[in-house]
Design a protein around this motif. Structure first.
Motif, PDB file in Angstrom:
ATOM      1  N   GLY A 102      -7.324   7.119  -6.335  1.00  0.00           N
ATOM      2  CA  GLY A 102      -5.918   7.248  -5.988  1.00  0.00           C
ATOM      3  C   GLY A 102      -5.611   8.126  -4.802  1.00  0.00           C
ATOM      4  O   GLY A 102      -4.436   8.356  -4.506  1.00  0.00           O
ATOM      5  N   ILE A 103      -6.614   8.584  -4.065  1.00  0.00           N
ATOM      6  CA  ILE A 103      -6.340   9.557  -2.999  1.00  0.00           C
ATOM      7  C   ILE A 103      -5.579   8.939  -1.834  1.00  0.00           C
ATOM      8  O   ILE A 103      -4.928   9.651  -1.067  1.00  0.00           O
ATOM      9  CB  ILE A 103      -7.639  10.196  -2.470  1.00  0.00           C
ATOM     10  CG1 ILE A 103      -8.577   9.130  -1.907  1.00  0.00           C
ATOM     11  CG2 ILE A 103      -8.325  11.004  -3.544  1.00  0.00           C
ATOM     12  CD1 ILE A 103      -9.731   9.705  -1.113  1.00  0.00           C
ATOM     13  N   ALA A 104      -5.645   7.606  -1.673  1.00  0.00           N
ATOM     14  CA  ALA A 104      -4.973   6.963  -0.541  1.00  0.00           C
ATOM     15  C   ALA A 104      -3.576   6.478  -0.891  1.00  0.00           C
ATOM     16  O   ALA A 104      -2.879   5.940  -0.039  1.00  0.00           O
ATOM     17  CB  ALA A 104      -5.812   5.789  -0.030  1.00  0.00           C
ATOM     18  N   GLY A 105      -3.160   6.667  -2.146  1.00  0.00           N
ATOM     19  CA  GLY A 105      -1.855   6.167  -2.551  1.00  0.00           C
ATOM     20  C   GLY A 105      -1.889   4.678  -2.838  1.00  0.00           C
ATOM     21  O   GLY A 105      -2.928   4.020  -2.738  1.00  0.00           O
ATOM     22  N   ASP A 106      -0.751   4.126  -3.183  1.00  0.00           N
ATOM     23  CA  ASP A 106      -0.673   2.724  -3.582  1.00  0.00           C
ATOM     24  C   ASP A 106      -0.741   1.790  -2.380  1.00  0.00           C
ATOM     25  O   ASP A 106      -0.182   2.071  -1.313  1.00  0.00           O
ATOM     26  CB  ASP A 106       0.630   2.453  -4.336  1.00  0.00           C
ATOM     27  CG  ASP A 106       0.687   3.191  -5.666  1.00  0.00           C
ATOM     28  OD1 ASP A 106      -0.392   3.529  -6.193  1.00  0.00           O
ATOM     29  OD2 ASP A 106       1.804   3.408  -6.168  1.00  0.00           O
ATOM     30  N   ARG A 107      -1.409   0.678  -2.566  1.00  0.00           N
ATOM     31  CA  ARG A 107      -1.338  -0.413  -1.604  1.00  0.00           C
ATOM     32  C   ARG A 107      -0.015  -1.159  -1.813  1.00  0.00           C
ATOM     33  O   ARG A 107       0.548  -1.140  -2.915  1.00  0.00           O
ATOM     34  CB  ARG A 107      -2.487  -1.388  -1.827  1.00  0.00           C
ATOM     35  CG  ARG A 107      -3.853  -0.841  -1.443  1.00  0.00           C
ATOM     36  CD  ARG A 107      -4.151  -1.066   0.011  1.00  0.00           C
ATOM     37  NE  ARG A 107      -5.546  -0.732   0.341  1.00  0.00           N
ATOM     38  CZ  ARG A 107      -6.109  -0.981   1.499  1.00  0.00           C
ATOM     39  NH1 ARG A 107      -5.398  -1.570   2.451  1.00  0.00           N
ATOM     40  NH2 ARG A 107      -7.362  -0.657   1.741  1.00  0.00           N
ATOM     41  N   PRO A 108       0.494  -1.858  -0.792  1.00  0.00           N
ATOM     42  CA  PRO A 108       1.671  -2.704  -1.006  1.00  0.00           C
ATOM     43  C   PRO A 108       1.376  -3.704  -2.121  1.00  0.00           C
ATOM     44  O   PRO A 108       0.260  -4.225  -2.213  1.00  0.00           O
ATOM     45  CB  PRO A 108       1.852  -3.399   0.345  1.00  0.00           C
ATOM     46  CG  PRO A 108       1.201  -2.495   1.333  1.00  0.00           C
ATOM     47  CD  PRO A 108       0.043  -1.877   0.611  1.00  0.00           C
ATOM     48  N   GLY A 147       2.819 -10.680   2.372  1.00  0.00           N
ATOM     49  CA  GLY A 147       2.774  -9.222   2.298  1.00  0.00           C
ATOM     50  C   GLY A 147       2.572  -8.537   3.627  1.00  0.00           C
ATOM     51  O   GLY A 147       2.950  -7.374   3.800  1.00  0.00           O
ATOM     52  N   ASN A 148       1.955  -9.237   4.594  1.00  0.00           N
ATOM     53  CA  ASN A 148       1.726  -8.558   5.876  1.00  0.00           C
ATOM     54  C   ASN A 148       2.918  -8.667   6.824  1.00  0.00           C
ATOM     55  O   ASN A 148       2.909  -8.095   7.913  1.00  0.00           O
ATOM     56  CB  ASN A 148       0.448  -9.100   6.551  1.00  0.00           C
ATOM     57  CG  ASN A 148       0.555 -10.551   6.988  1.00  0.00           C
ATOM     58  OD1 ASN A 148       1.640 -11.086   7.179  1.00  0.00           O
ATOM     59  ND2 ASN A 148      -0.598 -11.203   7.142  1.00  0.00           N
ATOM     60  N   GLY A 149       3.942  -9.438   6.400  1.00  0.00           N
ATOM     61  CA  GLY A 149       5.166  -9.514   7.191  1.00  0.00           C
ATOM     62  C   GLY A 149       5.077 -10.386   8.426  1.00  0.00           C
ATOM     63  O   GLY A 149       6.022 -10.456   9.211  1.00  0.00           O
ATOM     64  N   ARG A 150       3.951 -11.099   8.613  1.00  0.00           N
ATOM     65  CA  ARG A 150       3.776 -11.906   9.817  1.00  0.00           C
ATOM     66  C   ARG A 150       3.571 -13.388   9.515  1.00  0.00           C
ATOM     67  O   ARG A 150       4.106 -14.242  10.205  1.00  0.00           O
ATOM     68  CB  ARG A 150       2.539 -11.441  10.615  1.00  0.00           C
ATOM     69  CG  ARG A 150       2.582 -10.021  11.120  1.00  0.00           C
ATOM     70  CD  ARG A 150       1.398  -9.785  12.055  1.00  0.00           C
ATOM     71  NE  ARG A 150       0.137 -10.228  11.464  1.00  0.00           N
ATOM     72  CZ  ARG A 150      -0.664  -9.447  10.765  1.00  0.00           C
ATOM     73  NH1 ARG A 150      -0.340  -8.195  10.538  1.00  0.00           N
ATOM     74  NH2 ARG A 150      -1.810  -9.908  10.275  1.00  0.00           N
ATOM     75  N   ALA A 171      -7.077 -21.206   7.740  1.00  0.00           N
ATOM     76  CA  ALA A 171      -7.035 -20.661   9.100  1.00  0.00           C
ATOM     77  C   ALA A 171      -7.946 -19.439   9.238  1.00  0.00           C
ATOM     78  O   ALA A 171      -8.627 -19.257  10.264  1.00  0.00           O
ATOM     79  CB  ALA A 171      -5.602 -20.294   9.464  1.00  0.00           C
ATOM     80  N   TYR A 172      -7.967 -18.599   8.212  1.00  0.00           N
ATOM     81  CA  TYR A 172      -8.817 -17.396   8.246  1.00  0.00           C
ATOM     82  C   TYR A 172     -10.296 -17.782   8.277  1.00  0.00           C
ATOM     83  O   TYR A 172     -11.072 -17.251   9.091  1.00  0.00           O
ATOM     84  CB  TYR A 172      -8.518 -16.533   7.024  1.00  0.00           C
ATOM     85  CG  TYR A 172      -9.439 -15.340   6.874  1.00  0.00           C
ATOM     86  CD1 TYR A 172      -9.334 -14.239   7.714  1.00  0.00           C
ATOM     87  CD2 TYR A 172     -10.412 -15.312   5.878  1.00  0.00           C
ATOM     88  CE1 TYR A 172     -10.178 -13.146   7.580  1.00  0.00           C
ATOM     89  CE2 TYR A 172     -11.254 -14.228   5.724  1.00  0.00           C
ATOM     90  CZ  TYR A 172     -11.139 -13.144   6.575  1.00  0.00           C
ATOM     91  OH  TYR A 172     -11.980 -12.076   6.429  1.00  0.00           O
ATOM     92  N   VAL A 173     -10.684 -18.721   7.413  1.00  0.00           N
ATOM     93  CA  VAL A 173     -12.091 -19.131   7.366  1.00  0.00           C
ATOM     94  C   VAL A 173     -12.492 -19.821   8.661  1.00  0.00           C
ATOM     95  O   VAL A 173     -13.629 -19.663   9.139  1.00  0.00           O
ATOM     96  CB  VAL A 173     -12.329 -20.048   6.144  1.00  0.00           C
ATOM     97  CG1 VAL A 173     -13.763 -20.592   6.141  1.00  0.00           C
ATOM     98  CG2 VAL A 173     -12.072 -19.275   4.849  1.00  0.00           C
ATOM     99  N   SER A 182      -7.703  -6.642   5.538  1.00  0.00           N
ATOM    100  CA  SER A 182      -7.413  -6.723   6.971  1.00  0.00           C
ATOM    101  C   SER A 182      -5.937  -6.997   7.241  1.00  0.00           C
ATOM    102  O   SER A 182      -5.455  -6.750   8.344  1.00  0.00           O
ATOM    103  CB  SER A 182      -8.262  -7.829   7.608  1.00  0.00           C
ATOM    104  OG  SER A 182      -7.888  -9.102   7.122  1.00  0.00           O
ATOM    105  N   SER A 183      -5.206  -7.509   6.232  1.00  0.00           N
ATOM    106  CA  SER A 183      -3.784  -7.819   6.404  1.00  0.00           C
ATOM    107  C   SER A 183      -2.877  -6.654   6.087  1.00  0.00           C
ATOM    108  O   SER A 183      -1.667  -6.722   6.321  1.00  0.00           O
ATOM    109  CB  SER A 183      -3.396  -9.004   5.504  1.00  0.00           C
ATOM    110  OG  SER A 183      -4.121 -10.161   5.834  1.00  0.00           O
ATOM    111  N   ASP A 184      -3.424  -5.576   5.521  1.00  0.00           N
ATOM    112  CA  ASP A 184      -2.605  -4.434   5.116  1.00  0.00           C
ATOM    113  C   ASP A 184      -2.298  -3.566   6.339  1.00  0.00           C
ATOM    114  O   ASP A 184      -3.179  -2.892   6.863  1.00  0.00           O
ATOM    115  CB  ASP A 184      -3.322  -3.629   4.041  1.00  0.00           C
ATOM    116  CG  ASP A 184      -2.465  -2.517   3.475  1.00  0.00           C
ATOM    117  OD1 ASP A 184      -1.317  -2.358   3.929  1.00  0.00           O
ATOM    118  OD2 ASP A 184      -2.938  -1.803   2.570  1.00  0.00           O
TER     119      ASP A 184
END
Length: 532
Positions: free
Chosen positions: A139-145, A197-200, A219-221, A269-271
């Motif tokens: 938990g040291i980095a806090g919550d992910r979206p 979630g990445n807004g794009r 597309a990613y693959v 990579s999307s965060d």
């Protein structure tokens, strides 16, 4: 169970594993060490282990190969534990092994969606025997979206299923085939949420669109196809599954695992909001985070009178919902309490017993029946209020009206619970049917029948179709969001809450362990209303 022997067995096994692949620390947790293993049933309980995937396996390809090797060793541990645990059968896995990335640990992400899982449990280091009040670094980095965190949870869950190898040999836990879908629907939904979630790459209202998920992953693959032969094979498989050239085959367990790890890398990579987690030294950081988020719960009570109404004026109810929402946000239990008119009923029962005549005895039976229904309804009300409050922003996205319609929904839900204790109750239900195709293949309700007060419904029909005939709605179903918000809160949402609770285990912690389909169901824009 001889815990010392089990720990020694796990330690020796982990040392052997370390001779063939890179390893870090291995921890034992759960019922085997909780209160000296008092609740551990060696014939039924899983032995819970967790380890950190080494930093040398940072990519999907490297993690895949590392996990495949670990699975081979896992069977040997299962074999060695059968006599120690005195298992009646070796056909099912006795060990639940969670391999964590540093990203998951730093964000304290657990496959069950439970908050602060790794910071809040106790862990025994199998090598050193040292016990930690929280996994070091959790938990040291806090919550992910949330839309990114769900992908980490998804990957962790499938990794664990892949490693659920029993003593009898490898299973095909992740093997998948379908004549209709291009890839597992759960994977496509997971990727759609990453895209949103990445807004794009996707709009917020596309986050459960499986077509968006498939397109985004494809597309990613495509971009990764020259990075490694594994990605090239996956790209060829996706093309064939979507109608291109090649054999339209299903997924083997191994290839499904690689798909999962590729989704994990796509999510990380999307965060855009979190810095990458770094390796941390054992210390007090996990404890510190637990101390920060822990808080004594606010005392919140909702009162229900004997007629089933939620008591209190509007301002009092708003204050109570705000306090309960705070408890739910920070997982401070009990989140809320519901009080019925128990004392009033109890006193009346005592008076009837004191009188003792025939009419009093008959009345006493009715009161005893009411008393039992109070206990049943209290549980339904507490769980229903928790669900309404926890998902209030999804159910009622308008900030200006949310408090008002939330109270209306709670008041109406209280009356629905009251109906359960009344014979021939018929206030809820009606000629309308709402359908949500996104709940197909989930435990959630795909359709809900409901009604609206006649004049209110006619007014809506006139505004929408310039005519108050229901035939228009039958021919042209409308989005539930097109109905007035207060109408939906009173007539539909209580039935939705009841249907969702009926689909969930009664002991589930709604804020911590509600499944993804519950949020999908609460997104009212996915519901279309027609005539039954």
């Amino acid at each position: 169970m001889n815990l010392e022997a089990v720990v020694r067995c796990a330690r020796d096994w982990w040392n052997r594993v370390g001779e063939s692949i890179e390893t870090s620390e291995l921890y034992l947790f759960g019922s085997s060490i909780y209160r000296d293993g008092m609740q551990f049933d060696s014939n039924r309980s899983d032995l819970d282990l967790v380890t950190l995937i080494p930093d040398s396996a940072r990519t999907a390809v490297d993690r895949f190969h590392w996990l495949v090797e670990l699975a081979k060793h896992k069977q040997k541990l299962e074999l060695e534990l059968v006599p120690l645990l005195q298992r009646a059968s070796a056909a099912s896995s006795a060990v639940s092994l969670i391999p964590l990335t540093s990203d998951e640990l730093a964000a304290d992400v657990h496959k069950s969606k439970a908050k602060s899982f790794f910071a809040g449990n106790r862990f025994l280091n199998v090598r050193t025997g040292e016990e930690f009040p929280g996994l070091p670094g959790a938990g040291i980095a806090g919550d992910r979206p949330p839309l990114i965190a769900q992908a980490l949870e998804y990957a962790q869950d499938l990794r664990c299923k892949y490693l659920s190898v029993p003593a009898t040999g490898k299973t095909n836990a992740l093997q998948w085939t379908s004549e209709d879908e291009p890839m597992p629907k759960s994977a496509m939904r997971c990727v759609a949420q990453i895209a949103a979630g990445n807004g794009r790459d996707a709009k917020e209202d596309e986050r459960f669109d499986v077509n968006v998920g498939f397109s985004h992953f494809n597309a990613y693959v495509f971009q990764m196809r020259h990075v490694d032969a594994m990605y090239r094979s996956l790209y060829d498989w996706l093309i064939a599954r979507s109608g291109g050239r090649g054999a339209r085959e299903g997924l083997s367990s191994d290839m499904h695992l690689f798909v999962t790890e590729a989704i994990f890398d796509l999510a990380v990579s999307s965060d855009n909001t979190a810095s990458k987690a770094s390796k941390t030294l054992p210390g007090t950081s996990a404890q510190t985070r637990q101390e920060v988020i822990s808080h004594a719960p606010l005392h919140v009570v909702f009162h229900i009178n004997r007629s089933g109404h939620l008591a209190g004026d509007h301002d009092t109810l708003i204050a109570a919902t705000t306090e309960a929402t705070f408890n739910l946000k920070w997982r401070n239990q009990p989140y809320l309490n519901v009080r019925m008119a128990e004392k009033e009923v109890k006193d009346e029962i005592a008076a009837c017993e004191q009188r003792g005549d025939a009419s009093a005895r008959v009345r006493r039976i009715a009161l005893l029946d009411e008393q039992r229904w109070q206990a049943i309804k209290r549980s339904d009300l507490e769980r229903g209020f928790q669900l309404l409050l926890f998902f209030q922003r999804v159910l009622f996205p308008n900030d200006l009206t949310r408090d008002q319609v939330l109270v209306l929904a709670m008041q109406s839900y209280a009356l629905l619970c009251q109906e359960r204790g009344l014979p021939k109750a018929s206030s809820f239900g009606g000629p309308l049917v709402a359908e949500n195709p996104n709940l197909e293949d989930t435990p959630g309700p795909e359709s809900i029948y409901f009604g609206i007060e006649a004049e209110t419904l006619k007014a809506y029909l006139r505004d929408t179709f310039q005519d108050d005939s229901l035939l228009h709605l039958g021919a042209n179903p409308q989005s539930l969001r097109s109905f007035p918000e207060d109408m939906v809160a009173i007539n539909f949402v209580p039935l939705l809450v009841k249907a969702l609770l009926d689909s969930m285990p009664t002991v589930v912690d709604i804020p911590g362990k509600s499944e993804e389909y519950v949020e999908v169901a609460c997104e009212l824009k996915y519901w279309t209303v027609g005539v039954s």
